[in-house]
Design a protein around this motif. Structure first.
Motif, PDB file in Angstrom:
ATOM      1  N   THR A   3       0.837  -1.198   0.000  1.00 39.10           N
ATOM      2  CA  THR A   3       0.000   0.000   0.000  1.00 39.10           C
ATOM      3  C   THR A   3       0.871   1.247   0.000  1.00 39.10           C
ATOM      4  O   THR A   3       1.831   1.348   0.773  1.00 39.10           O
ATOM      5  N   TRP A   4       0.508   2.192  -0.858  1.00 38.14           N
ATOM      6  CA  TRP A   4       1.203   3.464  -0.961  1.00 38.14           C
ATOM      7  C   TRP A   4       0.244   4.582  -0.585  1.00 38.14           C
ATOM      8  O   TRP A   4      -0.824   4.709  -1.168  1.00 38.14           O
ATOM      9  N   ASN A  36       0.380  -3.483  -6.106  1.00 30.50           N
ATOM     10  CA  ASN A  36       0.438  -2.181  -5.455  1.00 30.50           C
ATOM     11  C   ASN A  36      -0.937  -1.529  -5.455  1.00 30.50           C
ATOM     12  O   ASN A  36      -1.683  -1.615  -6.436  1.00 30.50           O
ATOM     13  N   GLN A  37      -1.268  -0.870  -4.348  1.00 32.78           N
ATOM     14  CA  GLN A  37      -2.541  -0.167  -4.230  1.00 32.78           C
ATOM     15  C   GLN A  37      -2.296   1.192  -3.576  1.00 32.78           C
ATOM     16  O   GLN A  37      -1.314   1.367  -2.849  1.00 32.78           O
ATOM     17  N   PHE A  38      -3.206   2.141  -3.833  1.00 30.93           N
ATOM     18  CA  PHE A  38      -2.966   3.523  -3.444  1.00 30.93           C
ATOM     19  C   PHE A  38      -4.075   4.097  -2.581  1.00 30.93           C
ATOM     20  O   PHE A  38      -5.244   3.744  -2.720  1.00 30.93           O
ATOM     21  N   GLU A 162       0.633  15.734   7.885  1.00 32.97           N
ATOM     22  CA  GLU A 162       0.501  14.975   9.131  1.00 32.97           C
ATOM     23  C   GLU A 162      -0.598  13.918   9.008  1.00 32.97           C
ATOM     24  O   GLU A 162      -0.477  12.823   9.567  1.00 32.97           O
ATOM     25  N   ALA A 163      -1.659  14.254   8.294  1.00 37.16           N
ATOM     26  CA  ALA A 163      -2.739  13.283   8.074  1.00 37.16           C
ATOM     27  C   ALA A 163      -2.228  12.078   7.291  1.00 37.16           C
ATOM     28  O   ALA A 163      -2.534  10.925   7.618  1.00 37.16           O
ATOM     29  N   ALA A 164      -1.443  12.337   6.254  1.00 33.97           N
ATOM     30  CA  ALA A 164      -0.889  11.240   5.449  1.00 33.97           C
ATOM     31  C   ALA A 164       0.047  10.372   6.277  1.00 33.97           C
ATOM     32  O   ALA A 164       0.043   9.139   6.159  1.00 33.97           O
ATOM     33  N   GLU A 174       3.812   2.481   2.547  1.00 35.93           N
ATOM     34  CA  GLU A 174       4.823   3.376   2.010  1.00 35.93           C
ATOM     35  C   GLU A 174       4.217   4.776   1.928  1.00 35.93           C
ATOM     36  O   GLU A 174       2.999   4.928   1.778  1.00 35.93           O
ATOM     37  N   LEU A 175       5.064   5.801   2.007  1.00 34.88           N
ATOM     38  CA  LEU A 175       4.569   7.167   2.052  1.00 34.88           C
ATOM     39  C   LEU A 175       5.344   8.051   1.087  1.00 34.88           C
ATOM     40  O   LEU A 175       6.578   8.082   1.114  1.00 34.88           O
ATOM     41  N   VAL A 176       4.607   8.769   0.233  1.00 33.40           N
ATOM     42  CA  VAL A 176       5.206   9.694  -0.725  1.00 33.40           C
ATOM     43  C   VAL A 176       4.473  11.027  -0.630  1.00 33.40           C
ATOM     44  O   VAL A 176       3.244  11.085  -0.754  1.00 33.40           O
TER      45      VAL A 176
END
Length: 257
Positions: A3-4, A36-38, A162-164, A174-176
């Motif tokens: 998950t991204w 992969n999912q978003f 901050e929410a993300a 994962e975080l972008v």
């Protein structure tokens, strides 16, 4: 499945078809890399500024965070959870995705007041994952606005970075952060490939990183420390960067613990 969590600023709505191109890249990845999912988390600062100005309100910020008095909240909520959220959903539909708009409550994030001086600005408390896992399992694309609700029923304006971070932490995702610049820039306006706590502190102390970018890099570092891996700051103006990252290649600035 990997998950991204992709965070985009509201500036993506100011450029014609920019969000559509990003969503098309997500659809392409879903076809080529189906493991992969978003989840999309968004702000909308420019839109909020316009709505508040049209209503006769002045905008004030403290350390990159918008001071949000109660009397301004209907406009902030309407701009973020209403207009910006639905505009992004519409562009996701054009890209043949199946968006599902929601706020932080549905995403399982509890929000409390950050500082009294900031009025209705909230901070996230990581809770359960809410409905996000079910939405992903259904093939939907969650589009999450940064409006939160507290246990006391109060509504809060939360910094979208901050929410993300909170959502990525809750899901181990994962975080972008996709912003309007390709990477964090040094004093010579050149992209920085890697940053850690020492580098971030130095750039803040010397005034190279200020305002919203200061919030972004601090949030990125906290997220990297929580997730125990690097997170990325990249650009929505280059949607192909998302494919690079999913494919294990470098794009933008990597912030590591």
């Amino acid at each position: 499945m990997k998950t991204w969590v992709i965070k985009v600023g509201g500036a993506v709505l100011n450029q014609d078809d920019a969000a559509t191109e990003l969503f098309k890249e997500m659809a392409k990845i879903a076809t080529c890399h189906p493991s992969n999912q978003f989840i999309l988390v968004h702000g909308g600062g420019a839109l909020v500024d316009r709505w508040l100005s049209d209503a006769g309100f002045a905008t004030a910020k403290h350390q990159g965070l918008r001071i949000s008095p109660k009397e301004q909240m209907p406009y902030i909520i309407g701009a973020l959870s209403g207009c910006a959220n639905k505009q992004l959903m519409a562009q996701a539909i054009v890209a043949n995705l199946q968006p599902f708009g929601c706020s932080l409550y549905e995403a399982g994030i509890t929000v409390t007041q950050k500082l009294k001086a900031l009025a209705q600005v909230g901070q996230c408390q990581v809770g359960k994952a809410g409905v996000l896992p079910e939405l992903l399992a259904m093939g939907r694309l969650p589009v999450v606005s940064s409006i939160g609700i507290g246990p006391d029923g109060q509504l809060y304006n939360v910094n979208a970075d901050e929410a993300a971070e909170a959502i990525a932490s809750a899901l181990g995702a994962e975080l972008v952060f996709m912003t309007d610049v390709e990477a964090v820039l040094d004093k010579n306006k050149q992209p920085i490939r890697h940053l850690n706590a020492e580098g971030i502190n130095m750039l803040i102390e010397t005034g190279v990183i200020v305002g919203g970018m200061e919030v972004k890099v601090k949030t990125s570092l906290r997220a990297a420390q929580c997730l125990r891996r690097g997170v990325y700051i990249s650009s929505w103006q280059k949607p192909e960067n998302l494919s690079f990252l999913v494919g294990g290649k470098h794009a933008g600035t990597q912030v590591t613990p």
